[in-house]
Design an enzyme around this catalytic site. Sequence first.
Site, short mmCIF file in Angstrom:
data_model
loop_
_atom_site.label_atom_id
_atom_site.label_comp_id
_atom_site.label_asym_id
_atom_site.label_seq_id
_atom_site.Cartn_x
_atom_site.Cartn_y
_atom_site.Cartn_z
N ASP A 102 -1.97 -18.59 1.39
CA ASP A 102 -3.16 -19.31 0.79
C ASP A 102 -3.83 -20.52 1.41
O ASP A 102 -5.05 -20.76 1.57
CB ASP A 102 -2.56 -19.99 -0.59
CG ASP A 102 -1.11 -20.49 -0.44
OD1 ASP A 102 -0.60 -20.62 0.54
OD2 ASP A 102 -0.41 -21.05 -1.32
N ASP B 177 -12.00 -9.64 4.31
CA ASP B 177 -13.30 -9.45 3.67
C ASP B 177 -13.55 -10.95 3.41
O ASP B 177 -15.02 -11.23 3.71
CB ASP B 177 -13.01 -9.09 2.24
CG ASP B 177 -13.21 -7.78 1.86
OD1 ASP B 177 -13.08 -6.97 2.86
OD2 ASP B 177 -14.00 -7.49 0.88
N LYS C 41 3.76 -15.70 3.25
CA LYS C 41 4.01 -16.32 1.89
C LYS C 41 5.44 -16.29 2.00
O LYS C 41 6.10 -16.19 0.87
CB LYS C 41 3.54 -15.66 0.83
CG LYS C 41 3.48 -16.21 -0.48
CD LYS C 41 2.34 -17.31 -0.46
CE LYS C 41 2.59 -18.01 -1.77
NZ LYS C 41 1.69 -19.64 -1.83
N ASP D 28 -6.02 -7.32 4.37
CA ASP D 28 -7.32 -6.69 3.59
C ASP D 28 -8.23 -7.63 2.88
O ASP D 28 -9.21 -7.75 3.20
CB ASP D 28 -6.82 -5.87 2.45
CG ASP D 28 -7.98 -5.09 1.49
OD1 ASP D 28 -8.60 -4.56 2.33
OD2 ASP D 28 -7.70 -4.99 0.30
N TYR E 224 0.91 -1.23 0.06
CA TYR E 224 0.02 -0.02 0.21
C TYR E 224 0.77 1.14 0.01
O TYR E 224 0.41 2.35 -0.60
CB TYR E 224 -1.14 -0.09 1.17
CG TYR E 224 -2.28 -0.84 1.15
CD1 TYR E 224 -2.10 -2.00 0.89
CD2 TYR E 224 -3.50 -0.29 1.41
CE1 TYR E 224 -3.39 -2.90 0.59
CE2 TYR E 224 -4.59 -0.72 1.14
CZ TYR E 224 -4.37 -2.25 0.96
OH TYR E 224 -5.73 -2.87 0.87
C1 IPM Z 1 -10.23 -1.72 3.95
C2 IPM Z 1 -10.44 -1.05 2.58
C3 IPM Z 1 -9.40 -0.05 2.42
C4 IPM Z 1 -8.13 -0.96 2.21
C5 IPM Z 1 -9.42 0.92 0.93
C6 IPM Z 1 -10.84 1.37 0.81
C7 IPM Z 1 -8.50 1.33 0.53
O1 IPM Z 1 -10.54 -2.27 1.48
O2 IPM Z 1 -10.29 -0.76 5.02
O3 IPM Z 1 -10.17 -2.99 4.16
O4 IPM Z 1 -7.88 -1.56 1.32
O5 IPM Z 1 -7.52 -0.80 3.18
MN MN Z 2 -10.52 -4.17 2.23
#
Ligand code: IPM
Ligand code: MN
Length: 354
Positions: free
Chosen positions: A219, A247, A187, A243, A142
């Site tokens: 993975d 999710d 990894k 990240d 990032y």
């Molecule tokens: C999160 C989001 C952010 C990230 C984006 C919106 C930049 O997906 O907080 O997980 O990738 O960190």
């Molecule tokens: Mn995210």
Amino acid sequence: MDFKIAVLPGDGIGPEISVCGVEVMTAVCEKYGHKVEYRHAICGADAIDKVGNPFPEETYQTCLWADAVLFSAVGDPKFDNNPNAKIRPEQGLLAMRKQLGLYANIRPVETFDCLLHHSPLRREIVEGADFVCIRELTGGMYFGEKLEGNDRAYDTNAYTREEVERILHTAYGYARRRRKHLTVVDKANVLASSRLWRKVAQEIAPAYPDVETDYMYVDNAAMRMIQDPRFFDVMVTENTFGDILTDEGSVISGSMGLLPSASTGEKTPVFEPIHGSWPQAKGKNIANPLAQILSVAMLFEYFDLLDEGRLIREAVNASLDANVRTPEIQIPDGPAYGTKEVGEWITDYIRRHA
Ligand code: IPM
Ligand code: MN
């Protein structure tokens, strides 16, 4: 305690859920005799539209003034499909993380019994899953050196020993307060940066003999999370892996609208839902405010105000049990509640209980 809170509603559904978070915060403060003062500030696409910068200096100053930031969401479709946009709402979020030194992102993944049937995974797999992902938040791809050419582009996944050490200590702190099991996700079979992570982790582990440490490739961790989520207690990983894995983790609980997070580090901590700005739902009063409300619980807990946090969690559970739910988690033919109504019900519950 006296609270100074910076409120950053941002974009999309952000402003709607932000109101719910602030109302809950106010009700809890009234109940427990804390003084609270709010200052609102702009960020994301909203701030680009207004002042051309997704994290303006004034917003940064408001964050520095505050004891904690209550953040909602940023992002707008008008930027998503435009790879040529020079300024993007997400840059505001990244600038905030970097400038406030928020290197540790705490993302708990919990399940709610009455929502287990919403999970795409079978009940017997997800029931009782309860883990925390500690995501490194100010390093890696990032923020590493980038090149964005027409024919060639790269993002560098750079980490220093110091960055790895401090996040590992944070993770061990959480593991010690929980079930004493830390999984270091990397990894290391392929990436040099991951080998540094693993080396540093192996050096630090003996300092925490009460915690069982294991190492897992990312993975494999992605697979294990949906095969056997109860395996995990605390996992720690670098920015990009974290990240993606969080999710994935959010799906376990049945709705992305349920999971809060805390970002902590050097300056003012930030509390926010893990979901995004869901622009399609903006202004429709259908977004789930629970992740935002639970991030207020995390805020109190960060300041060791555990009863305050517990009351919010109790109110959230009570709303679910009473079928006071936004559409995406409502039972068939259940009553219709919007964002605002769910928020008001929870605030009201807090006012009536202690
Ligand atoms: C999160 C989001 C952010 C990230 C984006 C919106 C930049 O997906 O907080 O997980 O990738 O960190
Ligand atoms: Mn995210």
